[in-house]
Every structure is written in structure tokens, then in C-alpha cells.
Design a protein around this motif. Structure first.
Motif, PDB file in Angstrom:
ATOM      1  N   ALA A  52       1.006  -1.264  -0.022  1.00 22.20           N
ATOM      2  CA  ALA A  52       0.049   0.145   0.035  1.00 22.20           C
ATOM      3  C   ALA A  52       0.958   0.982   0.029  1.00 22.20           C
ATOM      4  O   ALA A  52       1.703   1.359   0.845  1.00 22.20           O
ATOM      5  CB  ALA A  52      -1.003   0.102   1.078  1.00 22.20           C
ATOM      6  N   VAL A  53       0.835   2.159  -1.061  1.00 23.80           N
ATOM      7  CA  VAL A  53       1.679   3.160  -1.301  1.00 23.80           C
ATOM      8  C   VAL A  53       0.741   4.402  -1.655  1.00 23.80           C
ATOM      9  O   VAL A  53      -0.125   4.328  -2.220  1.00 23.80           O
ATOM     10  CB  VAL A  53       2.672   2.883  -2.232  1.00 23.80           C
ATOM     11  CG1 VAL A  53       3.630   4.248  -2.510  1.00 23.80           C
ATOM     12  CG2 VAL A  53       3.567   1.648  -2.045  1.00 23.80           C
ATOM     13  N   VAL A  54       1.045   5.497  -0.984  1.00 25.71           N
ATOM     14  CA  VAL A  54       0.419   6.829  -1.639  1.00 25.71           C
ATOM     15  C   VAL A  54       1.346   7.972  -1.684  1.00 25.71           C
ATOM     16  O   VAL A  54       2.626   7.867  -0.913  1.00 25.71           O
ATOM     17  CB  VAL A  54      -0.257   7.364  -0.092  1.00 25.71           C
ATOM     18  CG1 VAL A  54      -0.786   8.798  -0.606  1.00 25.71           C
ATOM     19  CG2 VAL A  54      -1.381   6.514   0.280  1.00 25.71           C
ATOM     20  N   TYR A  55       1.349   8.208  -3.112  1.00 36.11           N
ATOM     21  CA  TYR A  55       2.289   9.079  -3.691  1.00 36.11           C
ATOM     22  C   TYR A  55       2.001  10.458  -3.826  1.00 36.11           C
ATOM     23  O   TYR A  55       1.250  10.450  -4.662  1.00 36.11           O
ATOM     24  CB  TYR A  55       3.080   8.423  -5.019  1.00 36.11           C
ATOM     25  CG  TYR A  55       4.438   9.026  -5.297  1.00 36.11           C
ATOM     26  CD1 TYR A  55       5.809   8.200  -5.229  1.00 36.11           C
ATOM     27  CD2 TYR A  55       4.465  10.210  -6.041  1.00 36.11           C
ATOM     28  CE1 TYR A  55       6.839   8.786  -5.778  1.00 36.11           C
ATOM     29  CE2 TYR A  55       5.563  10.649  -6.585  1.00 36.11           C
ATOM     30  CZ  TYR A  55       6.841   9.894  -6.185  1.00 36.11           C
ATOM     31  OH  TYR A  55       7.898  10.358  -6.684  1.00 36.11           O
ATOM     32  N   LEU A  56       2.534  11.464  -3.349  1.00 38.34           N
ATOM     33  CA  LEU A  56       1.934  12.944  -3.380  1.00 38.34           C
ATOM     34  C   LEU A  56       3.026  13.566  -4.302  1.00 38.34           C
ATOM     35  O   LEU A  56       4.393  13.693  -3.739  1.00 38.34           O
ATOM     36  CB  LEU A  56       1.506  13.409  -2.089  1.00 38.34           C
ATOM     37  CG  LEU A  56       0.718  12.618  -1.251  1.00 38.34           C
ATOM     38  CD1 LEU A  56       0.361  13.322   0.043  1.00 38.34           C
ATOM     39  CD2 LEU A  56      -0.637  12.165  -1.950  1.00 38.34           C
ATOM     40  N   GLN A  57       2.478  14.407  -5.086  1.00 40.34           N
ATOM     41  CA  GLN A  57       3.558  15.220  -5.730  1.00 40.34           C
ATOM     42  C   GLN A  57       2.977  16.481  -6.313  1.00 40.34           C
ATOM     43  O   GLN A  57       1.660  16.565  -6.768  1.00 40.34           O
ATOM     44  CB  GLN A  57       4.110  14.369  -7.036  1.00 40.34           C
ATOM     45  CG  GLN A  57       5.186  15.183  -7.617  1.00 40.34           C
ATOM     46  CD  GLN A  57       5.783  14.539  -8.688  1.00 40.34           C
ATOM     47  OE1 GLN A  57       4.979  13.591  -9.329  1.00 40.34           O
ATOM     48  NE2 GLN A  57       6.999  14.239  -9.142  1.00 40.34           N
ATOM     49  N   HIS A  76      -1.383  -1.546  -4.181  1.00 38.55           N
ATOM     50  CA  HIS A  76      -2.124  -0.471  -4.508  1.00 38.55           C
ATOM     51  C   HIS A  76      -1.588   0.749  -4.309  1.00 38.55           C
ATOM     52  O   HIS A  76      -1.082   0.986  -3.293  1.00 38.55           O
ATOM     53  CB  HIS A  76      -3.410  -0.492  -3.488  1.00 38.55           C
ATOM     54  CG  HIS A  76      -4.475  -1.646  -3.841  1.00 38.55           C
ATOM     55  ND1 HIS A  76      -5.739  -1.622  -4.451  1.00 38.55           N
ATOM     56  CD2 HIS A  76      -4.094  -3.012  -3.668  1.00 38.55           C
ATOM     57  CE1 HIS A  76      -6.395  -2.797  -4.304  1.00 38.55           C
ATOM     58  NE2 HIS A  76      -5.264  -3.605  -3.969  1.00 38.55           N
ATOM     59  N   LEU A  77      -1.224   1.303  -5.322  1.00 34.95           N
ATOM     60  CA  LEU A  77      -0.525   2.808  -5.401  1.00 34.95           C
ATOM     61  C   LEU A  77      -1.447   3.729  -5.845  1.00 34.95           C
ATOM     62  O   LEU A  77      -1.760   3.901  -6.729  1.00 34.95           O
ATOM     63  CB  LEU A  77       0.638   2.627  -6.665  1.00 34.95           C
ATOM     64  CG  LEU A  77       1.310   3.826  -6.904  1.00 34.95           C
ATOM     65  CD1 LEU A  77       2.200   4.035  -5.810  1.00 34.95           C
ATOM     66  CD2 LEU A  77       2.357   3.461  -7.983  1.00 34.95           C
ATOM     67  N   VAL A  78      -1.391   4.567  -4.597  1.00 37.82           N
ATOM     68  CA  VAL A  78      -2.298   5.805  -4.861  1.00 37.82           C
ATOM     69  C   VAL A  78      -1.470   7.048  -5.335  1.00 37.82           C
ATOM     70  O   VAL A  78      -0.499   7.150  -4.598  1.00 37.82           O
ATOM     71  CB  VAL A  78      -2.970   6.111  -3.412  1.00 37.82           C
ATOM     72  CG1 VAL A  78      -3.923   7.387  -3.706  1.00 37.82           C
ATOM     73  CG2 VAL A  78      -3.851   5.071  -3.127  1.00 37.82           C
ATOM     74  N   VAL A  79      -1.842   7.461  -6.395  1.00 33.40           N
ATOM     75  CA  VAL A  79      -0.863   8.689  -6.951  1.00 33.40           C
ATOM     76  C   VAL A  79      -2.170   9.988  -6.832  1.00 33.40           C
ATOM     77  O   VAL A  79      -3.079   9.808  -7.547  1.00 33.40           O
ATOM     78  CB  VAL A  79      -0.694   8.566  -8.262  1.00 33.40           C
ATOM     79  CG1 VAL A  79      -0.018   9.674  -8.841  1.00 33.40           C
ATOM     80  CG2 VAL A  79       0.376   7.393  -8.388  1.00 33.40           C
ATOM     81  N   ALA A  80      -1.598  11.016  -6.385  1.00 33.30           N
ATOM     82  CA  ALA A  80      -1.980  12.234  -6.276  1.00 33.30           C
ATOM     83  C   ALA A  80      -1.345  13.464  -6.465  1.00 33.30           C
ATOM     84  O   ALA A  80      -0.455  13.659  -5.942  1.00 33.30           O
ATOM     85  CB  ALA A  80      -2.827  12.346  -4.940  1.00 33.30           C
ATOM     86  N   LYS A  81      -1.861  14.124  -7.467  1.00 36.34           N
ATOM     87  CA  LYS A  81      -0.889  15.461  -8.008  1.00 36.34           C
ATOM     88  C   LYS A  81      -1.724  16.393  -7.993  1.00 36.34           C
ATOM     89  O   LYS A  81      -2.860  16.672  -8.237  1.00 36.34           O
ATOM     90  CB  LYS A  81      -0.319  15.190  -9.371  1.00 36.34           C
ATOM     91  CG  LYS A  81       0.624  13.929  -9.546  1.00 36.34           C
ATOM     92  CD  LYS A  81       1.273  13.597 -10.801  1.00 36.34           C
ATOM     93  CE  LYS A  81       2.063  12.417 -10.920  1.00 36.34           C
ATOM     94  NZ  LYS A  81       2.653  12.203 -12.305  1.00 36.34           N
ATOM     95  N   GLY A  82      -0.877  17.717  -7.967  1.00 36.39           N
ATOM     96  CA  GLY A  82      -1.714  19.011  -7.940  1.00 36.39           C
ATOM     97  C   GLY A  82      -0.616  20.103  -8.273  1.00 36.39           C
ATOM     98  O   GLY A  82       0.332  20.018  -7.990  1.00 36.39           O
TER      99      GLY A  82
END
Length: 290
Positions: A52-57, A76-82
């Protein structure tokens, strides 16, 4: 996975509000998930195969999605960018509820696959109750009758416990009194079947802790509508207590309700993972037509 300054700011606070939220029904503060922070420059090699990974950038794009099995299986790799912190926080609010459900499903499947390495076979569950459960071999029968089963395993200074019994289909027919009826039912079962330590002049038995109000959720087990109840138990007349999770399963095949409960006694220990294992066992339920 995020930069250090992001973790210490509003983005990190938003992430923690979801992943490190208090797990309900434990009686003490334990988070839903333990968070291990990594900066992007060290997210490589074996660590990329975490489940379980959450990647924020911060990026030129604004998006949030879940990638499955990208570097490992299961993963499950959660990727959130903004483009800025505000967009990133908005994307976290959008994706994290879905991500937590995804993590939970994956964790349950992983735990259940581990059970299959060495199983405890209990034919009386099928014979007496018309159900099957996948149970690790470390568990042993504590008490069995035609209408009640208690299976447990030892842990350090305590036990993990699984109870099974059935009720009439029309039990809990009044939604307005469901909680009161549930507590009365649990307490009657505890008094009849789950005694506490011997204390001279006192009848000790497991009951629903009278001050801590249980939490109730709509749920599903084995495809059947169910009620999920999380709360605290204690021993009437003796200082023992711990958390429980109960599932009341609407067995439409056999026109009844099946009750499966996990409860933990583990003084001075974190209990979240113990209770999760019991939940994982319960959710292997298979109902056999009678």
C-alpha cells in the motif's frame, strides 16, 4: 511518499486525517494505518514493492488515481498530484476514501491467503451451524455445542476468540431498538456461555461494556446483508476488558441470522491487528443450505 515540507504542512495533515484516523471500537487510540514516510529520492528498489503506497507530488497536472500491481502483486499505489497544495488537498479528499476501501480489501485477501498455509479443520461448524470458515491451525476449539461454538488461540498474556451462534430470522425486527436488543442478546450469550475467572460469591461473565456505546455499521459478509458492531466487552464482577467486532448476517438461504463475533483479551498490547485477523476469518464465511 512526499517531500518533508509537504508532510509537515496541510497536505500531510490531510493525509493523516484519513490514514491515521482513530480505529473505532478499540477503547484506546490506535490509528487505522501506520504511516511510514519516505521522500521521493529513496522510493526505489525493494521499498517500491510495498503493498500500500500513497505518492504525493506537486506537478503541472492535477489528478488522483489508484494503480494496481504496478511494482508488485498485490499492490495498491495511490497517486495524487496538484499544481499547488490546494489542488493536492482537494485530490486527496477525492481519492483517499476510495483508497482506504481498496487497502482494506487487499489486506483482507492477503490475510486470508496466509490462513490457507495451515488450516484448522472444524467439521462441527458445518454440521451444527451450516457454515464454513477458513481458520488458521493455531486456533483450537474452546467450547462446542449444538447451538454455540467458541474457538480461540493463545497470544502473549491473552487470547483471541471467535464465537458462532444463530438466531431466528425475525430477531432484531424493530430497528428502533436494535442496539438495546443487540446488547441484551450479547449479554445473555455471555452469561450463558462465556464465564469469567472464578471469584467467590460473584457470577462472572462477559458482557457489553455498559458505558462505551458500540458503533453500528451496515456491512456485507459472503454476499449477505449484515450489521457490523464494534465496541468493548468486559467481565461482570472482574476487571477484564477488550474490544469486539460482531457481524449479524442475514442468512436468507436458511431463513435465520448467523452471528459471528471476534473478541480480544490482550492487556497492555495494541489490539487493532488482532481484531483485524478475527474480522478476516469471519469474512471467509460460506453458508451451506440446510
Amino acid at each position: 511518499v512526499m517531500e518533508n515540507d509537504m508532510l509537515e504542512g496541510e497536505v500531510g495533515a490531510t493525509l493523516k486525517s484519513y490514514l491515521a484516523e482513530r480505529q473505532l471500537g478499540l477503547g484506546v487510540d490506535e490509528p487505522k494505518y501506520d504511516i511510514r514516510h519516505l521522500t521521493p529520492d529513496i522510493f526505489k528498489g525493494a521499498i517500491m514493492r510495498s503493498r500500500a503506497v500513497v505518492y504525493l507530488q506537486l506537478d503541472t497536472l492535477s489528478r488522483a488515481h489508484i494503480k494496481r500491481d504496478m511494482y508488485a502483486t498485490p499492490q495498491h499505489l495511490v497517486v495524487a498530484k496538484g499544481r499547488n497544495s490546494i489542488e493536492l488537498i482537494q485530490n486527496l479528499h477525492q481519492i483517499l476514501p476510495q483508497a482506504i476501501d481498496s487497502f482494506k480489501t487487499s489486506d483482507l485477501k492477503t490475510a486470508q491467503s496466509r490462513f490457507n498455509r495451515s488450516l484448522y479443520s472444524e467439521p462441527r461448524l458445518r454440521k451444527n451451524f451450516g457454515i464454513e470458515l477458513t481458520i488458521p491451525s493455531i486456533y483450537r476449539p474452546g467450547k462446542f455445542s449444538q447451538d454455540f461454538a467458541w474457538i480461540d488461540r493463545p497470544i502473549e498474556n491473552g487470547t483471541m476468540n471467535l464465537l458462532v451462534y444463530t438466531l431466528d430470522a425475525n430477531y432484531f425486527s424493530n430497528e428502533k431498538t436494535f442496539l438495546q436488543d443487540l446488547i441484551a442478546m450479547r449479554d445473555s450469550i455471555g452469561k450463558a456461555h462465556v464465564p469469567g475467572p472464578d471469584v467467590e460469591g460473584v457470577v462472572t461473565y462477559m458482557q457489553t461494556e455498559p458505558i462505551f456505546r458500540p458503533y453500528i455499521f451496515a456491512s456485507e459478509v459472503a454476499g449477505y446483508k449484515s450489521a457490523e458492531i464494534r465496541g468493548m466487552w468486559d467481565i461482570n464482577g472482574y476487571p477484564m476488558a477488550g474490544p469486539f467486532v460482531t457481524y449479524v448476517v442475514n442468512d436468507t438461504v436458511n431463513n435465520r441470522k448467523v452471528v459471528l463475533e471476534g473478541f480480544v483479551f490482550a492487556p497492555n498490547k495494541d489490539k487493532r491487528d488482532y481484531l483485524f485477523e478475527l474480522e478476516a476469518i469471519i469474512k471467509t464465511l460460506k453458508i451451506v443450505p440446510q
